[in-house]
Design an enzyme around this catalytic site. Structure first.
Site, PDB file in Angstrom:
ATOM      1  N   LYS A  68       0.824  -1.215   0.000  1.00 54.11           N
ATOM      2  CA  LYS A  68       0.000   0.000   0.000  1.00 54.11           C
ATOM      3  C   LYS A  68       0.855   1.261   0.000  1.00 54.11           C
ATOM      4  O   LYS A  68       0.588   2.203  -0.731  1.00 54.11           O
ATOM      5  CB  LYS A  68      -0.890   0.040   1.248  1.00 54.11           C
ATOM      6  CG  LYS A  68      -2.225  -0.607   1.070  1.00 54.11           C
ATOM      7  CD  LYS A  68      -3.030  -0.502   2.351  1.00 54.11           C
ATOM      8  CE  LYS A  68      -2.246  -1.090   3.499  1.00 54.11           C
ATOM      9  NZ  LYS A  68      -2.742  -0.919   4.817  1.00 54.11           N
ATOM     10  N   ARG A 144     -11.070   0.787   8.864  1.00 56.09           N
ATOM     11  CA  ARG A 144     -10.611  -0.579   9.113  1.00 56.09           C
ATOM     12  C   ARG A 144     -11.695  -1.419   9.775  1.00 56.09           C
ATOM     13  O   ARG A 144     -11.522  -2.619   9.945  1.00 56.09           O
ATOM     14  CB  ARG A 144      -9.478  -0.489  10.119  1.00 56.09           C
ATOM     15  CG  ARG A 144      -8.089  -0.592   9.780  1.00 56.09           C
ATOM     16  CD  ARG A 144      -7.171  -1.424   9.324  1.00 56.09           C
ATOM     17  NE  ARG A 144      -5.913  -1.602   9.957  1.00 56.09           N
ATOM     18  CZ  ARG A 144      -4.812  -0.926   9.680  1.00 56.09           C
ATOM     19  NH1 ARG A 144      -4.806   0.094   8.889  1.00 56.09           N
ATOM     20  NH2 ARG A 144      -3.678  -1.272  10.235  1.00 56.09           N
ATOM     21  N   ARG A 179      10.955  -5.914   5.917  1.00 63.33           N
ATOM     22  CA  ARG A 179      10.490  -4.527   5.817  1.00 63.33           C
ATOM     23  C   ARG A 179      11.300  -3.600   6.743  1.00 63.33           C
ATOM     24  O   ARG A 179      11.528  -3.897   7.907  1.00 63.33           O
ATOM     25  CB  ARG A 179       9.015  -4.459   6.188  1.00 63.33           C
ATOM     26  CG  ARG A 179       8.487  -3.034   6.129  1.00 63.33           C
ATOM     27  CD  ARG A 179       7.041  -3.000   5.821  1.00 63.33           C
ATOM     28  NE  ARG A 179       6.202  -3.165   6.998  1.00 63.33           N
ATOM     29  CZ  ARG A 179       4.876  -3.016   6.965  1.00 63.33           C
ATOM     30  NH1 ARG A 179       4.262  -2.742   5.827  1.00 63.33           N
ATOM     31  NH2 ARG A 179       4.172  -3.173   8.056  1.00 63.33           N
ATOM     32  N   ARG A 205      10.023  -1.813  12.268  1.00 62.33           N
ATOM     33  CA  ARG A 205       8.941  -1.371  13.141  1.00 62.33           C
ATOM     34  C   ARG A 205       8.753  -2.355  14.294  1.00 62.33           C
ATOM     35  O   ARG A 205       8.820  -3.557  14.090  1.00 62.33           O
ATOM     36  CB  ARG A 205       7.634  -1.262  12.345  1.00 62.33           C
ATOM     37  CG  ARG A 205       7.419   0.105  11.776  1.00 62.33           C
ATOM     38  CD  ARG A 205       6.279   0.165  10.817  1.00 62.33           C
ATOM     39  NE  ARG A 205       5.091  -0.578  11.215  1.00 62.33           N
ATOM     40  CZ  ARG A 205       3.978  -0.628  10.492  1.00 62.33           C
ATOM     41  NH1 ARG A 205       3.917   0.022   9.338  1.00 62.33           N
ATOM     42  NH2 ARG A 205       2.939  -1.310  10.894  1.00 62.33           N
ATOM     43  N   ARG A 216      -2.221  -9.097  12.645  1.00 61.50           N
ATOM     44  CA  ARG A 216      -2.717  -7.985  11.831  1.00 61.50           C
ATOM     45  C   ARG A 216      -3.358  -8.488  10.545  1.00 61.50           C
ATOM     46  O   ARG A 216      -4.370  -7.961  10.096  1.00 61.50           O
ATOM     47  CB  ARG A 216      -1.580  -7.000  11.518  1.00 61.50           C
ATOM     48  CG  ARG A 216      -1.470  -5.927  12.561  1.00 61.50           C
ATOM     49  CD  ARG A 216      -0.051  -5.467  12.779  1.00 61.50           C
ATOM     50  NE  ARG A 216       0.544  -4.901  11.582  1.00 61.50           N
ATOM     51  CZ  ARG A 216       1.854  -4.907  11.342  1.00 61.50           C
ATOM     52  NH1 ARG A 216       2.677  -5.477  12.181  1.00 61.50           N
ATOM     53  NH2 ARG A 216       2.328  -4.354  10.260  1.00 61.50           N
TER      54      ARG A 216
END
Ligand code: ADP
Length: 270
Positions: A68, A144, A179, A205, A216
């Site tokens: 995204k 969401r 990531r 993160r 998630r």
């Protein structure tokens, strides 16, 4: 729609540009209006026509690590919209130690959703800022939940389209391990596939752990259908593929929708 492109043969580069931006649709809509309305001052009419094109209002959805962020960067470049990521907004609150930040930190750390009313408040505030009103917006990570989607509609925040990125759970888990994020700019990199430029300090993160990512992903899948049911605008499924393929698909679908609407709104006043 006489200029619609059906062939899959590659186009020359300049023509490709025109088609990615669906300029043939735009020009067709403009000529159609000129022919019908025969304004005394055609250039002044063209000016009003261009200004009457609605600003983009889009929602992008997809599981964590579905690309995204990368797609949003491209859409910002191509459409000039303001990118509004609730994840980024919430992380900024946490970083700045605000009262909202203190309330949301624990939820975010373990990959749970933050309470609806907190997210809704920050989105409303961001959408009311002048840049979002002037250039249009691209909502990322919001809504969401069905509650967030309903609130959005009740507030008159209505997107023209939803772009839904489709990526499997396995792919998500394998992508997330690599990531990396630049905390200064929120730009996303990948340790091997998209390394940061020299000198850019990146971090992993704290919620990119294997357990949090699975949670998630599962939360996303549970909520996605409920959220999508709340929309009456077109919802386009975008198959991941490469970044560029996905971006071209999103742009072409959006531009086609945008100009087709304009073409069909012949009698609306400019
Ligand atoms: P990802 O898409 O990888 O989960 P985001 O940056 O979009 O990452 O979100 C990070 C975290 O921020 C989420 O796990 C959640 O805790 C919180 N968050 C972001 N957007 C929302 C939202 N619309 N509603 C509730 N919580 C949210």
């Amino acid at each position: 729609m006489s200029r619609m492109r059906h062939s899959t043969k590659p186009l020359p580069k300049d023509d490709e540009y025109l088609h990615v931006h669906q300029m043939p649709y735009f020009l067709e809509a403009l000529q159609d209006r000129l022919r019908t309305e025969k304004p005394d001052d055609p250039l002044e009419f063209v000016d009003r026509f261009v200004k009457s094109v609605p600003k983009p209002k889009l929602v992008i959805k997809g599981p964590p690590a579905s690309g995204k962020g990368t797609q949003c960067e491209k859409l910002v470049r191509h459409l000039g919209v303001v990118h509004i990521s609730t994840g980024d907004l919430l992380r900024t609150e946490v970083k700045n130690g605000t009262s909202v930040g203190k309330q949301v930190a624990a939820f975010m750390k373990d990959g749970s959703l933050v309470p609806d009313e907190l997210v809704i408040a920050i989105v409303k505030k961001r959408l009311s800022e002048p840049d979002a009103r002037q250039h249009g917006w691209l909502l990322d990570g919001f809504p969401r939940t069905a509650v967030q989607a309903r609130m959005m509609r009740d507030e008159g925040i209505v997107p023209q389209a939803v772009m839904k990125l489709e990526v499997s759970r396995e792919e998500v888990v394998s992508r997330i391990a690599g990531r990396r994020v630049d905390p200064a700019t929120n730009k996303v990199y990948h340790a091997t596939h998209r390394p940061p430029p020299p000198g850019v300090k990146v971090i992993q993160r704290p919620d990119d752990t294997a357990e949090a990512i699975v949670k998630r992903y599962d939360t996303y899948m549970q909520n996605a259908n409920e959220v999508l049911k709340e929309y009456s605008c077109p919802i386009y499924a975008i198959e991941g593929g490469t970044e560029d393929v996905a971006a071209a698909q999103i742009l072409s679908k959006y531009q086609k929708l945008r100009w087709t609407k304009l073409l069909n709104s012949k009698r609306s006043k400019l």
